[in-house]
Scaffold this motif. Structure first.
Motif, PDB file in Angstrom:
ATOM      1  N   GLY A  10       0.812  -1.198   0.000  1.00 28.20           N
ATOM      2  CA  GLY A  10       0.000   0.000   0.000  1.00 28.20           C
ATOM      3  C   GLY A  10       0.844   1.246   0.000  1.00 28.20           C
ATOM      4  N   LEU A  11       0.185   2.351   0.278  1.00 24.41           N
ATOM      5  CA  LEU A  11       0.830   3.660   0.319  1.00 24.41           C
ATOM      6  C   LEU A  11       0.989   4.084   1.773  1.00 24.41           C
ATOM      7  CD1 LEU A  11       1.762   6.332  -1.045  1.00 24.41           C
ATOM      8  CD2 LEU A  11      -0.646   7.018  -1.040  1.00 24.41           C
ATOM      9  N   VAL A  12       2.186   4.518   2.125  1.00 20.41           N
ATOM     10  CA  VAL A  12       2.453   4.940   3.493  1.00 20.41           C
ATOM     11  C   VAL A  12       3.411   6.128   3.461  1.00 20.41           C
ATOM     12  CG1 VAL A  12       4.406   3.353   3.774  1.00 20.41           C
ATOM     13  CG2 VAL A  12       3.126   4.098   5.784  1.00 20.41           C
ATOM     14  N   GLN A  13       3.313   6.975   4.465  1.00 19.59           N
ATOM     15  CA  GLN A  13       4.227   8.110   4.552  1.00 19.59           C
ATOM     16  C   GLN A  13       5.581   7.654   5.099  1.00 19.59           C
ATOM     17  OE1 GLN A  13       2.253  11.178   6.872  1.00 19.59           O
ATOM     18  NE2 GLN A  13       1.534  12.167   4.993  1.00 19.59           N
ATOM     19  N   ALA A  14       6.607   8.402   4.758  1.00 22.99           N
ATOM     20  CA  ALA A  14       7.940   8.112   5.284  1.00 22.99           C
ATOM     21  C   ALA A  14       7.892   8.082   6.817  1.00 22.99           C
ATOM     22  CB  ALA A  14       8.931   9.159   4.802  1.00 22.99           C
ATOM     23  N   GLY A  15       8.584   7.097   7.377  1.00 20.49           N
ATOM     24  CA  GLY A  15       8.567   6.908   8.815  1.00 20.49           C
ATOM     25  C   GLY A  15       7.491   5.956   9.301  1.00 20.49           C
ATOM     26  N   GLY A  16       6.575   5.607   8.411  1.00 20.07           N
ATOM     27  CA  GLY A  16       5.486   4.721   8.777  1.00 20.07           C
ATOM     28  C   GLY A  16       5.861   3.253   8.689  1.00 20.07           C
ATOM     29  N   TRP A 107      18.271 -13.767  -6.619  1.00 17.85           N
ATOM     30  CA  TRP A 107      16.894 -14.157  -6.906  1.00 17.85           C
ATOM     31  C   TRP A 107      16.831 -15.425  -7.748  1.00 17.85           C
ATOM     32  CZ3 TRP A 107      15.153 -14.474 -11.884  1.00 17.85           C
ATOM     33  CH2 TRP A 107      15.853 -13.771 -12.870  1.00 17.85           C
ATOM     34  N   ARG A 108      17.872 -15.683  -8.539  1.00 17.62           N
ATOM     35  CA  ARG A 108      17.859 -16.874  -9.388  1.00 17.62           C
ATOM     36  C   ARG A 108      17.927 -18.173  -8.579  1.00 17.62           C
ATOM     37  NH1 ARG A 108      20.751 -12.935 -11.695  1.00 17.62           N
ATOM     38  NH2 ARG A 108      20.279 -12.318 -13.828  1.00 17.62           N
ATOM     39  N   GLU A 109      18.312 -18.075  -7.322  1.00 16.63           N
ATOM     40  CA  GLU A 109      18.431 -19.273  -6.497  1.00 16.63           C
ATOM     41  C   GLU A 109      17.090 -19.731  -5.931  1.00 16.63           C
ATOM     42  OE1 GLU A 109      21.098 -20.914  -6.260  1.00 16.63           O
ATOM     43  OE2 GLU A 109      22.766 -19.550  -6.687  1.00 16.63           O
ATOM     44  N   TYR A 110      16.076 -18.918  -6.089  1.00 14.98           N
ATOM     45  CA  TYR A 110      14.778 -19.253  -5.518  1.00 14.98           C
ATOM     46  C   TYR A 110      13.881 -19.877  -6.582  1.00 14.98           C
ATOM     47  CZ  TYR A 110      16.030 -17.004  -1.186  1.00 14.98           C
ATOM     48  OH  TYR A 110      16.640 -16.703   0.006  1.00 14.98           O
ATOM     49  N   ASP A 111      13.078 -20.828  -6.151  1.00 15.49           N
ATOM     50  CA  ASP A 111      12.345 -21.678  -7.076  1.00 15.49           C
ATOM     51  C   ASP A 111      10.917 -21.208  -7.356  1.00 15.49           C
ATOM     52  OD1 ASP A 111      13.917 -24.213  -5.173  1.00 15.49           O
ATOM     53  OD2 ASP A 111      14.524 -23.564  -7.186  1.00 15.49           O
ATOM     54  N   TYR A 112      10.259 -20.664  -6.370  1.00 14.12           N
ATOM     55  CA  TYR A 112       8.852 -20.273  -6.513  1.00 14.12           C
ATOM     56  C   TYR A 112       8.672 -18.815  -6.090  1.00 14.12           C
ATOM     57  CZ  TYR A 112       8.458 -25.333  -6.605  1.00 14.12           C
ATOM     58  OH  TYR A 112       8.627 -26.653  -6.917  1.00 14.12           O
ATOM     59  N   TRP A 113       7.760 -18.141  -6.807  1.00 17.04           N
ATOM     60  CA  TRP A 113       7.569 -16.708  -6.605  1.00 17.04           C
ATOM     61  C   TRP A 113       6.098 -16.340  -6.536  1.00 17.04           C
ATOM     62  CZ3 TRP A 113      11.522 -13.187  -6.054  1.00 17.04           C
ATOM     63  CH2 TRP A 113      12.807 -13.683  -6.263  1.00 17.04           C
ATOM     64  N   GLY A 114       5.817 -15.322  -5.721  1.00 19.31           N
ATOM     65  CA  GLY A 114       4.492 -14.728  -5.738  1.00 19.31           C
ATOM     66  C   GLY A 114       4.404 -13.685  -6.845  1.00 19.31           C
ATOM     67  N   GLN A 115       3.232 -13.081  -6.958  1.00 20.92           N
ATOM     68  CA  GLN A 115       2.990 -12.120  -8.031  1.00 20.92           C
ATOM     69  C   GLN A 115       3.466 -10.721  -7.666  1.00 20.92           C
ATOM     70  OE1 GLN A 115       0.765 -12.914  -5.794  1.00 20.92           O
ATOM     71  NE2 GLN A 115      -0.111 -10.951  -5.206  1.00 20.92           N
ATOM     72  N   GLY A 116       3.765 -10.497  -6.400  1.00 19.43           N
ATOM     73  CA  GLY A 116       4.264  -9.202  -5.963  1.00 19.43           C
ATOM     74  C   GLY A 116       3.169  -8.306  -5.419  1.00 19.43           C
ATOM     75  N   THR A 117       3.570  -7.400  -4.539  1.00 17.87           N
ATOM     76  CA  THR A 117       2.662  -6.408  -3.989  1.00 17.87           C
ATOM     77  C   THR A 117       3.390  -5.067  -3.935  1.00 17.87           C
ATOM     78  OG1 THR A 117       1.156  -5.892  -2.151  1.00 17.87           O
ATOM     79  CG2 THR A 117       3.255  -6.907  -1.565  1.00 17.87           C
ATOM     80  N   GLN A 118       2.687  -4.011  -4.331  1.00 15.09           N
ATOM     81  CA  GLN A 118       3.308  -2.698  -4.439  1.00 15.09           C
ATOM     82  C   GLN A 118       3.375  -2.021  -3.076  1.00 15.09           C
ATOM     83  OE1 GLN A 118       4.508  -0.899  -7.340  1.00 15.09           O
ATOM     84  NE2 GLN A 118       5.300   0.444  -5.725  1.00 15.09           N
ATOM     85  N   VAL A 119       4.554  -1.509  -2.763  1.00 14.53           N
ATOM     86  CA  VAL A 119       4.750  -0.677  -1.578  1.00 14.53           C
ATOM     87  C   VAL A 119       5.244   0.685  -2.052  1.00 14.53           C
ATOM     88  CG1 VAL A 119       6.128  -0.327   0.503  1.00 14.53           C
ATOM     89  CG2 VAL A 119       5.239  -2.605  -0.043  1.00 14.53           C
ATOM     90  N   THR A 120       4.522   1.723  -1.671  1.00 16.18           N
ATOM     91  CA  THR A 120       4.889   3.079  -2.046  1.00 16.18           C
ATOM     92  C   THR A 120       5.044   3.917  -0.788  1.00 16.18           C
ATOM     93  OG1 THR A 120       3.678   2.887  -4.131  1.00 16.18           O
ATOM     94  CG2 THR A 120       4.280   5.109  -3.397  1.00 16.18           C
ATOM     95  N   VAL A 121       6.206   4.539  -0.640  1.00 15.37           N
ATOM     96  CA  VAL A 121       6.485   5.370   0.528  1.00 15.37           C
ATOM     97  C   VAL A 121       6.630   6.817   0.055  1.00 15.37           C
ATOM     98  CG1 VAL A 121       7.969   5.744   2.516  1.00 15.37           C
ATOM     99  CG2 VAL A 121       7.698   3.435   1.575  1.00 15.37           C
ATOM    100  N   SER A 122       5.747   7.663   0.537  1.00 12.76           N
ATOM    101  CA  SER A 122       5.777   9.069   0.138  1.00 12.76           C
ATOM    102  C   SER A 122       6.633   9.879   1.109  1.00 12.76           C
ATOM    103  CB  SER A 122       4.361   9.623   0.086  1.00 12.76           C
ATOM    104  OG  SER A 122       3.782   9.597   1.366  1.00 12.76           O
ATOM    105  N   SER A 123       7.257  10.903   0.567  1.00  7.73           N
ATOM    106  CA  SER A 123       8.142  11.739   1.404  1.00  7.73           C
ATOM    107  C   SER A 123       7.386  12.898   2.029  1.00  7.73           C
ATOM    108  CB  SER A 123       9.294  12.267   0.556  1.00  7.73           C
ATOM    109  OG  SER A 123       8.792  12.999  -0.536  1.00  7.73           O
TER     110      SER A 123
END
Length: 123
Positions: A10-16, A107-123
């Motif tokens: 998600g979106l979080v402010q810096a320091g959060g 990262w090439r050493e790992y066999d299985y992966w999730g689809q990813g989740t976005q992290v956004t840190v605002s200043s």
């Protein structure tokens, strides 16, 4: 075949803080070391942190030491990433991955992966 699904970005402010979760589809989850990686736009995927199958050993990237904590609950087939004191440079897509050793940071050493989740840190 282990399927992984990340939650909690998600979106979080810096320091959060944010807590990411990664749920695995297989009971064999407990046999795998787990890692978190991240990828910012225009950059390569980079290692963040990993944990051994038992949870007894962890490895952290220098950039997140003291701020991020990885843990796992093998009964729930879930690994967590607690992120505190977030900085704008932590902004990225975060991926969890399953592999054979927590000592692997490529990262090439790992066999299985999730689809990813976005992290956004605002200043």
């Amino acid at each position: 075949q282990v399927q992984l699904v990340e939650f909690g970005g998600g979106l979080v402010q810096a320091g959060g803080s944010l807590r990411l979760s990664c749920a695995a589809s297989e009971a064999t989850f407990s046999r795998y070391a787990m890692g978190w990686f991240r990828q910012a736009p225009g950059k390569e995927r980079e290692f963040v942190v990993s944990i051994s199958w038992s949870g007894g050993s962890r490895s952290y990237a220098e950039s997140v030491k003291g701020r991020f904590t990885i843990s796992r609950d093998n009964a729930q087939n879930t690994v967590y990433l607690q992120m505190n004191s977030l900085k704008p440079e932590d902004t990225a897509i975060y991926y969890c991955a399953a592999g054979s050793s927590y000592a692997y940071t490529a990262w090439r050493e790992y066999d299985y992966w999730g689809q990813g989740t976005q992290v956004t840190v605002s200043s």
